[in-house]
Design a protein around this motif. Sequence first.
Motif, PDB file in Angstrom:
ATOM      1  N   ILE A 171       1.072  -1.267   0.066  1.00 18.12           N
ATOM      2  CA  ILE A 171       0.006   0.052  -0.084  1.00 18.12           C
ATOM      3  C   ILE A 171       1.054   1.412   0.152  1.00 18.12           C
ATOM      4  N   ILE A 172       0.769   2.236  -0.939  1.00 18.73           N
ATOM      5  CA  ILE A 172       1.554   3.252  -0.980  1.00 18.73           C
ATOM      6  C   ILE A 172       0.883   4.423  -1.070  1.00 18.73           C
ATOM      7  N   PRO A 173       1.457   5.885  -0.711  1.00 17.26           N
ATOM      8  CA  PRO A 173       1.050   7.114  -0.419  1.00 17.26           C
ATOM      9  C   PRO A 173       1.128   7.705  -1.664  1.00 17.26           C
ATOM     10  N   TRP A 174       1.070   9.086  -1.620  1.00 20.03           N
ATOM     11  CA  TRP A 174       0.739  10.010  -3.133  1.00 20.03           C
ATOM     12  C   TRP A 174       2.063  10.665  -3.197  1.00 20.03           C
ATOM     13  N   ASN A 175       2.993  10.673  -2.329  1.00 20.37           N
ATOM     14  CA  ASN A 175       3.932  11.778  -2.646  1.00 20.37           C
ATOM     15  C   ASN A 175       5.032  11.277  -3.658  1.00 20.37           C
ATOM     16  N   LEU A 197      -0.449  -4.671  -5.403  1.00 17.00           N
ATOM     17  CA  LEU A 197      -0.284  -3.157  -4.887  1.00 17.00           C
ATOM     18  C   LEU A 197      -1.546  -2.401  -5.249  1.00 17.00           C
ATOM     19  N   LYS A 198      -1.603  -1.484  -4.102  1.00 15.60           N
ATOM     20  CA  LYS A 198      -2.687  -0.606  -4.063  1.00 15.60           C
ATOM     21  C   LYS A 198      -2.264   0.914  -4.039  1.00 15.60           C
ATOM     22  N   SER A 199      -2.261   1.505  -5.037  1.00 19.54           N
ATOM     23  CA  SER A 199      -1.931   3.076  -5.161  1.00 19.54           C
ATOM     24  C   SER A 199      -2.900   4.111  -4.395  1.00 19.54           C
ATOM     25  N   ALA A 200      -2.273   5.207  -4.296  1.00 17.64           N
ATOM     26  CA  ALA A 200      -2.945   6.156  -3.373  1.00 17.64           C
ATOM     27  C   ALA A 200      -4.131   6.846  -4.151  1.00 17.64           C
ATOM     28  N   GLU A 201      -5.271   7.175  -3.592  1.00 24.58           N
ATOM     29  CA  GLU A 201      -6.495   7.416  -4.386  1.00 24.58           C
ATOM     30  C   GLU A 201      -6.268   8.613  -5.042  1.00 24.58           C
ATOM     31  N   THR A 202      -5.331   9.682  -4.703  1.00 21.59           N
ATOM     32  CA  THR A 202      -5.107  11.005  -5.730  1.00 21.59           C
ATOM     33  C   THR A 202      -4.132  10.991  -6.487  1.00 21.59           C
ATOM     34  N   THR A 233     -10.238  -0.271   0.427  1.00 25.17           N
ATOM     35  CA  THR A 233      -9.731  -0.999  -0.414  1.00 25.17           C
ATOM     36  C   THR A 233      -8.179  -1.497   0.301  1.00 25.17           C
ATOM     37  N   GLY A 234      -7.627  -0.534   0.814  1.00 24.30           N
ATOM     38  CA  GLY A 234      -6.391  -0.827   1.680  1.00 24.30           C
ATOM     39  C   GLY A 234      -6.719  -1.839   2.542  1.00 24.30           C
ATOM     40  N   ALA A 235      -7.503  -1.562   3.553  1.00 22.51           N
ATOM     41  CA  ALA A 235      -7.930  -2.465   4.629  1.00 22.51           C
ATOM     42  C   ALA A 235      -8.410  -3.776   4.095  1.00 22.51           C
ATOM     43  N   ALA A 236      -9.217  -3.901   3.144  1.00 27.30           N
ATOM     44  CA  ALA A 236      -9.484  -5.171   2.619  1.00 27.30           C
ATOM     45  C   ALA A 236      -8.289  -6.070   2.104  1.00 27.30           C
ATOM     46  N   ALA A 247       3.345  -4.530   3.300  1.00 30.60           N
ATOM     47  CA  ALA A 247       4.390  -3.369   3.131  1.00 30.60           C
ATOM     48  C   ALA A 247       3.634  -2.038   2.994  1.00 30.60           C
ATOM     49  N   PHE A 248       3.814  -1.171   3.916  1.00 24.76           N
ATOM     50  CA  PHE A 248       3.040  -0.039   3.924  1.00 24.76           C
ATOM     51  C   PHE A 248       3.884   1.044   4.171  1.00 24.76           C
ATOM     52  N   THR A 249       3.653   2.216   3.229  1.00 23.73           N
ATOM     53  CA  THR A 249       4.216   3.531   3.334  1.00 23.73           C
ATOM     54  C   THR A 249       2.931   4.614   3.389  1.00 23.73           C
ATOM     55  N   GLY A 250       3.115   5.531   4.670  1.00 23.12           N
ATOM     56  CA  GLY A 250       1.914   6.444   4.696  1.00 23.12           C
ATOM     57  C   GLY A 250       1.811   6.930   5.887  1.00 23.12           C
ATOM     58  N   SER A 251       0.679   7.342   6.370  1.00 28.40           N
ATOM     59  CA  SER A 251       0.397   8.385   7.745  1.00 28.40           C
ATOM     60  C   SER A 251       0.898   7.195   8.709  1.00 28.40           C
ATOM     61  N   THR A 252       1.368   7.867   9.998  1.00 24.67           N
ATOM     62  CA  THR A 252       1.587   7.111  11.193  1.00 24.67           C
ATOM     63  C   THR A 252       0.153   6.649  11.957  1.00 24.67           C
ATOM     64  N   GLU A 253      -0.737   7.462  11.655  1.00 22.48           N
ATOM     65  CA  GLU A 253      -2.076   7.023  12.100  1.00 22.48           C
ATOM     66  C   GLU A 253      -2.683   5.806  11.296  1.00 22.48           C
ATOM     67  N   VAL A 254      -2.650   5.717   9.921  1.00 24.17           N
ATOM     68  CA  VAL A 254      -2.873   4.517   9.149  1.00 24.17           C
ATOM     69  C   VAL A 254      -1.983   3.239   9.504  1.00 24.17           C
ATOM     70  N   GLY A 255      -0.724   3.524   9.767  1.00 26.45           N
ATOM     71  CA  GLY A 255       0.352   2.546  10.146  1.00 26.45           C
ATOM     72  C   GLY A 255      -0.241   1.890  11.458  1.00 26.45           C
TER      73      GLY A 255
HETATM   74  P1  ADP Z   1      -1.095   9.972   3.550  1.00 22.04           P
HETATM   75  O1  ADP Z   1      -1.514  10.860   4.297  1.00 22.04           O
HETATM   76  O2  ADP Z   1       0.448   9.902   3.049  1.00 22.04           O
HETATM   77  O3  ADP Z   1      -2.054  10.081   2.152  1.00 22.04           O
HETATM   78  P2  ADP Z   1      -2.464   7.713   4.383  1.00 22.04           P
HETATM   79  O4  ADP Z   1      -1.855   6.757   5.432  1.00 22.04           O
HETATM   80  O5  ADP Z   1      -3.698   8.273   4.528  1.00 22.04           O
HETATM   81  O6  ADP Z   1      -1.289   8.661   4.064  1.00 22.04           O
HETATM   82  O7  ADP Z   1      -2.508   6.809   3.098  1.00 22.04           O
HETATM   83  C1  ADP Z   1      -1.625   5.908   2.667  1.00 22.04           C
HETATM   84  C2  ADP Z   1      -2.196   4.868   1.782  1.00 22.04           C
HETATM   85  O8  ADP Z   1      -3.005   4.213   2.870  1.00 22.04           O
HETATM   86  C3  ADP Z   1      -3.115   5.211   0.834  1.00 22.04           C
HETATM   87  O9  ADP Z   1      -3.050   4.372  -0.152  1.00 22.04           O
HETATM   88  C4  ADP Z   1      -4.502   5.040   1.560  1.00 22.04           C
HETATM   89  O10 ADP Z   1      -5.535   4.570   0.454  1.00 22.04           O
HETATM   90  C5  ADP Z   1      -4.071   3.748   2.244  1.00 22.04           C
HETATM   91  N1  ADP Z   1      -4.975   3.462   3.609  1.00 22.04           N
HETATM   92  C6  ADP Z   1      -5.930   4.741   4.271  1.00 22.04           C
HETATM   93  N2  ADP Z   1      -6.427   3.960   5.373  1.00 22.04           N
HETATM   94  C7  ADP Z   1      -6.253   2.715   5.101  1.00 22.04           C
HETATM   95  C8  ADP Z   1      -6.490   1.577   5.988  1.00 22.04           C
HETATM   96  N3  ADP Z   1      -7.317   1.822   7.037  1.00 22.04           N
HETATM   97  N4  ADP Z   1      -5.952   0.444   5.871  1.00 22.04           N
HETATM   98  C9  ADP Z   1      -5.104   0.384   4.789  1.00 22.04           C
HETATM   99  N5  ADP Z   1      -4.705   1.216   3.890  1.00 22.04           N
HETATM  100  C10 ADP Z   1      -5.264   2.356   4.188  1.00 22.04           C
END
Ligand code: ADP
Length: 495
Positions: A171-175, A197-202, A233-236, A247-255
């Motif tokens: 799961i990857i982010p948008w930056n 692999l799931k890309s970021a929504e934006t 989709t990411g959660a599924a 493997a996840f890159t993104g926010s600490t909150e979602v991590g």
């Molecule tokens: P950012 O702030 O970098 O966008 P996010 O953590 O919100 O970081 O998003 C990073 C990725 O995680 C995106 O692909 C997003 O769709 C995905 N994502 C968001 N929420 C969840 C979740 N609950 N489980 C799995 N993936 C998620």
Amino acid sequence: MATKKKNNTIKLNFDTVRNYAPALESKSAATIKPQYDLFINGKFEKPLSKKYFSTINPSNEEKLSEVAEANTADVNRAVKAARSAYEKVWKKMAAKERAKYIFRIARIIQEKARELSIIETLDGGKPIRESRDFDIPAAANHFFYYAGWADKLEYAFPNRNANPLGVAGQIIPWNFPLLMAAWKIAPALATGNTVVLKSAETTPLTALKLAEIIQEADLPAGVVNIITGGGETGAALVNHTDINKIAFTGSTEVGKIIQKATAGTNKKLTLELGGKAANIIFEDAALDEAVEGVINGIYFNQGQVCCAGSRLYIQESVAKEVIKKLKDRLESLIVGDPLDKNTDVGAINSRQQLETIQKYLKIGQQEGAEKYESSCALPQKGFWCRPTLFTNVAQSNRIAQEEIFGPVLAILTFRTDDEIIEKANNSPYGLSAGVWTDKGSKIFNMTKRLKAGVVWANTFNKFDPTAPFGGYKESGYGREGGLHGLMPYVNLSNK
Ligand code: ADP
């Protein structure tokens, strides 16, 4: 552009700097389809969800395309394809054959570099100079690098068997949309795993272009599946029971959510999360170089990088001088059309992200910090933020502690080595840091004591596929890149 003053110092005329004639990259060199389906089992498949969502250009809010929104049934299909490809084809294939496919992907990325750069800039808002000179070449280099390892795992792990894990959910982010896909897919394939692999929504478009490249490379069907969608989709994908690794890159909150979701399962997990990098300027540093490094570290990427140098610590004796230089340089940054090759600072990735940044700009002022922003004009449409810095910041202020993910620099000062170590490490994060000094000994002293996965010395934001990257504390765990980047994708057993 520059005029000589009486005392022989050069004064820059910033109006002239900003008035470069536009040098626009051509949109026509990129093909974006009006609609994209999910890339499953080697083919573009209509989503079972029957749903699509728009992806827009954040610099002018124009719609670029619409992409499928994968639901749980779509995720199931993708995982099934990846499992089947793993069992029937990929794990059985000779490593040197796997390597050939990965090399092929790298070569095609190089061939299509111009198109990929344009799409990255249109979809994400970053300046074309960044996507053309960094993102896309670095993505190709990653595939080249891990292609090299595929048939040499016995040297990476001497006297051990490096067994693939199975199916990796990524799961990857948008930056860094394409680069993050490369960071995740290349080592997984090199070690014999298959991928969903799931890309970021934006920013889904370059990952979907990568799917086309993977088709062109003739990679066996199902080895890489690329799906689009948001958090659900990411959660599924995270919760799927037939996944061996996330493997996840993104926010600490979602991590943190993902860490909880995978706890007690057999899934291996790597997390690359937020950051609040300390960039430290000592009084003996080459100050002009340091200022340029700070600018590069926080403004050239709109501050939308987890390793952005968003906290600047300046040794007190040179603080006034450095702040003056920074303010002058801020004024000369060219903010505008990301497709213009002159542009230094592009658009913010989304309205939501812009609102987050604006919230922090208010918080900074409420906390008593002094705000200074570039006087540049901003485009009428799209999501834009002026390069900004805050002085008079206290260590406990939220703008010095929390990740803003925007072109906003918090400036603090220090006197002694011990003080700066304490302040720099006083953060929930530990992804990266920078040290600017003339003394080699000081660099070694600092790098040893700074709690950050990467410490750059007299430079900033430099990446190489051979170097591992990852964090401490709430910045996550596990390393990507280099020999270390193979580890999260293998189970080692005795020979
Ligand atoms: P950012 O702030 O970098 O966008 P996010 O953590 O919100 O970081 O998003 C990073 C990725 O995680 C995106 O692909 C997003 O769709 C995905 N994502 C968001 N929420 C969840 C979740 N609950 N489980 C799995 N993936 C998620």
